[in-house]
Write a protein that holds these residues in place. Structure first.
Motif: not given
Lengths: 514, 327
Positions: A105-106, A109-114, A117-119, A160, B181-183, B186-187, B201-203
């Motif tokens: 996740q680190n 974060l913010g650009r996870q493959p989805t 809408g689900l990671v 990262r 299970f979603t961004r 995680a945020n 980290m740009g969030i």
């Protein structure tokens, strides 16, 4: 390391950068050039402007003047995020990642493959594992980052950044809390990045590491550019002169000939005392009526030594003895009970309690030593406060004034008084003259000499080598978190200290005596 | 062996509690009791799900109890006095709640105010507004209400899984998916780890904060609607103190009060544990119902102490694993 003879194209160019904070000119007309595929050290002592330069380049601070060019085109970076987007990534000593999230996740974060809408957790983990494998790091990326060592955290931060197409990577003291093995891992990563054409800026206090990995060195001092050299063409002693700003020829010993005192009896002894990853084991003997100076560059282990001696950090090796009896110094309380006192470097945050009065600040340590069950009466407190105000000439002589309203020099005297009131055997002074005006400066030095004549054992840290030379009976030289040399009597002068700091660890400590 | 996660401890507490109740009252282990447990705590489960997001993100929302009260009054008055169709009234109140939560989130972010204070103000505001509308209990007699309360899935053994229990389970399930299970989820964890770092980290920290409080208020509104089904009335004094019950459920469910760790399932278990105690007291018949509060208090204290102890152990263990370095 690259063949430094053929410098790559300029990747990051800084020209004429200036930055002031109020009246303080933190950076003046600084130039800096980073070439692709090179590892470039940015060096300087406290207040040299390294952090300010990094923050001004990466948009954390707005700059007053100057331009920044990235791959030849001028960029205006308004925020840390803009810098990352432009391809400049910074990894700080305190890892700026989220220890409660998984490594994967680190990284993403913010650009996870989805998908819908689900990671896509499995895909993210696969990618993360592959990404870290490029840096020879093979770990379970589903575990929280906080369960891994600082080295792994640094590499995760670097991975990262690089994965977000960073072309310039700034590492601000990444090795400060790493052990030797972890430093090797990090260096392997840095070398790998350099061969990929990434420019790496490496800020550190460890000169051995600079010579091990850097192609070029830029030195700043007091906010000005002192010079840029190829590492291979810059002898250590020359580098240290650039950092400290002195010429050996112009340094003259200011020691009075009559200074040699007869060393008193031994009052505290440390043998093989150290803590892994903090300070290498050292031997240290403190005698009554003697001033021992600790000299070294910033980050060389001076303050760390003081904190170990005072029990603020626990040693994990060696033994300590006070007046010949073995003691355990597990905490400042223990140290105080054995007659130690410590005036810390950060007077404002660690020394004084600004809202309390001069009197309250003075009686603090004595009261702590007696325990709360035996309070000092108000008249005793007044008596003690007035005695030290007179003795140390604290101005204004008003015990009920909040200490925050006093000048730096007088605050320092109050902190000294606090420890003197406990009638200590050993007093550790960390940068006793920092932030003090010239007049008070001389007075503090005079006080140090007087205390010593009264039979106190003093351990004094200072970055002012003149000062160390002036009052020390012995000087211990530190480098890269280890005690590397000890100078006594006639041998104490600035050029010998510089030489000892400059001697590379492979040559050993004897060079310092030459 | 890996350390037992807090949510597993919550699950064990629930199972052991249920077993103890069954040992004393053989009728306890029935689908009837289980279904009632879900129905009676449906509104609490919904609002606590929203609270889970808020607390994991490092915040707190004290306004939810008042929002529930406001919602019941708003819905009752809209349907009974103004003749608004129930579904329209529901849509209107959920929109209003969304705006209310968004405003609290925006104030917290823009003025960098502690969530405690901002949502405390929100709590007084919402409670005051519901008193302003009506101080009396307004019964709701719309046909939809009787339809909904008649609807139930019959379970073997005589249990009735009611509509509001189903709504609650759906909210918990959707909340779990959203959080884990979603961004967005995680945020939420990232914010609870460190706001400053998350921003670096740009969030988009601001919009995340707004959306999290919006979610909490909307779920509080939904809980209010469910509460109005449950009681078939709107009353400005309803759900007083529910914000504290839901915080207790979240914490007993293993979520770190300081943020960064937690699960939605744990929160559901936390809600059910509180319901279990209440049910036990009903079965016993001689105990004062205030024992629910006392046992909840003890459990809450035990869980906070447990979390602190686990944090201390983790800290003392220090770092820890170095990666395996090949070559």
């Amino acid at each position: 390391m690259n063949a430094a003879s053929d410098p790559g194209p300029a990747l990051l160019e800084v020209r004429g950068l200036s930055k002031s904070f109020g009246t303080l000119r933190a950076l003046q007309e600084v130039d800096f050039t980073l070439r692709a595929g090179q590892i470039h050290a940015l060096l300087g002592e406290n207040g040299a402007g390294k952090s300010t330069l990094i923050k001004a380049v990466t948009g954390v601070f707005p700059r007053d003047a100057g331009i920044v060019r990235l791959s030849g085109s001028e960029v205006a970076l308004g925020s840390a995020k803009a810098a990352v987007d432009a391809g400049i990534a910074t990894v700080y000593q305190e890892v700026n990642l989220l220890l409660n999230l998984s490594v994967a996740q680190n990284l993403y974060l913010g650009r996870q493959p989805t998908r819908f809408g689900l990671v896509r957790e499995a895909e993210m983990r696969r990618n993360a594992t592959a990404l870290l494998a490029e840096f020879d790091l093979h770990i379970d990326v589903a575990e929280p980052l906080g369960t891994y060592s600082i080295a792994v955290q640094h590499i995760t931060a670097i991975a990262r950044a690089v994965d977000q197409s960073a072309r310039v990577l700034i590492l601000d003291e990444p090795t400060a809390s790493l052990d030797r093995h972890e430093v090797e891992i990090l260096f392997a990563v840095m070398r790998k990045l350099a061969t990929r054409g990434i420019g790496v800026v490496f800020v550190t206090h460890f000169l051995d590491q600079v010579y091990e990995i850097c192609d070029r060195i830029t030195v700043l001092r007091n906010g000005r550019l002192i010079g840029e050299r190829k590492t291979a063409e810059l002898p250590r002693i020359e580098l240290i002169r650039m950092m400290l700003g002195r010429e050996l020829a112009e340094t003259t010993s200011e020691r009075a000939a009559a200074q040699v005192r007869t060393a008193g009896e031994l009052c505290a002894r440390f043998e093989g005392y150290g803590k892994a990853g903090y300070v290498a084991p050292f031997d240290l003997a403190l005698r009554r009526g003697e001033v021992v100076g600790l000299a070294g560059l910033l980050g060389s282990g001076r303050t760390e030594t003081a904190r170990l001696v005072f029990g603020d950090e626990r040693a994990d090796s060696g033994s300590a003895a006070v007046d010949g009896k073995p003691v355990r110094l597990q905490s400042p309380r223990d140290a105080i009970a054995h007659g130690f006192g410590y005036c810390p470097e950060e007077r404002k945050t660690e020394g004084i309690i600004a809202d309390l009065t001069v009197r309250e600040n003075i009686v603090l340590a004595l009261q702590a030593k007696r325990g709360l069950a035996k309070p000092l009466s108000r008249s005793e407190q007044d008596e003690i406060a007035m005695r030290f105000i007179r003795l140390l000439d604290i101005r204004p002589p008003e015990p009920e004034r909040p200490i925050g309203l006093l000048s730096g020099g007088n605050q320092q005297k109050v902190v000294l008084a606090r420890w003197l009131a406990t009638a200590p055997r050993v007093l550790v002074l960390d940068e006793p003259t920092r932030g003090i005006d010239v007049g008070a400066h001389a007075e503090i030095i005079r006080l140090i000499r007087e205390l010593c004549d009264d039979g106190l054992a003093l351990l004094v840290i200072s970055c002012e080598l003149d000062e160390i030379v002036t009052y020390s009976d012995r000087v211990i030289v530190l480098r890269d978190r280890a005690h590397v040399d000890e100078l006594e009597g006639e041998a104490i002068d600035i050029s010998n200290i510089l030489a000892a700091i400059a001697a590379s660890s492979t040559i050993g400590a004897e060079v310092g005596q030459a | 062996m890996r350390r037992l996660p807090p949510v597993a401890i919550t699950a064990i507490v629930f199972v052991v509690g249920f077993a103890l109740c069954t040992a004393q009252f053989p009728n306890f282990a029935s689908t009837r009791v289980a279904a009632n447990l879900l129905t009676d705590n449906a509104f609490l489960g919904i609002v606590a799900t929203g609270m889970t997001f808020v607390i994991i993100s490092g915040g707190i929302d004290l306004s939810v109890g008042s929002v529930i009260g406001f919602t019941t009054v708003f819905v009752a008055l809209a349907i009974e006095r103004l003749g608004v169709p129930p579904l329209v009234a529901f849509a209107a109140i959920l929109l209003l709640c969304a705006a209310f939560g968004a405003a609290m989130g925006a104030i917290i972010h823009v003025f960098d105010m502690p969530p405690f204070i901002v949502t405390l103000a929100g709590m007084f505001l919402a409670r005051g507004a519901s008193f302003l509308m009506s101080t009396e209990s307004t019964p709701i007699s719309a046909p939809l209400y009787s339809t909904v309360s008649d609807f139930a899935l019959r379970l073997p053994g005589g249990g009735r899984l009611t509509a509001i229990a189903l709504i609650m389970l759906a909210v918990v399930a959707a909340g779990a998916v959203l959080l884990h299970f979603t961004r967005f989820g995680a945020n939420v964890y990232a914010l609870g780890g460190s706001r400053a770092t998350t921003a670096l980290m740009g969030i988009p920290v601001g919009s995340m904060t707004v959306r999290i409080y919006m979610l909490s208020s909307v779920l509080a509104g939904l809980a209010g609607i469910v509460f109005s089904f449950y009681t078939a009335a709107g009353y400005s004094l309803s759900a007083v103190g529910v914000e504290l019950d839901s915080i207790a459920a979240v914490v007993i469910g293993g979520t770190l009060l300081t943020g960064g760790q937690g699960t939605v399932v744990g929160t559901l278990l936390g809600v059910l544990i509180q319901g279990l105690i209440q049910t036990y007291i009903n079965f016993d018949g001689t105990l004062s119902s205030w024992w629910t509060k006392i046992v909840t208090g003890i459990l809450l204290f035990a869980f906070i102490a447990l979390q602190q102890a686990m944090l201390d152990i983790a800290r003392r263990a220090g770092p820890r694993k170095t990666g395996v370095l090949k070559s």
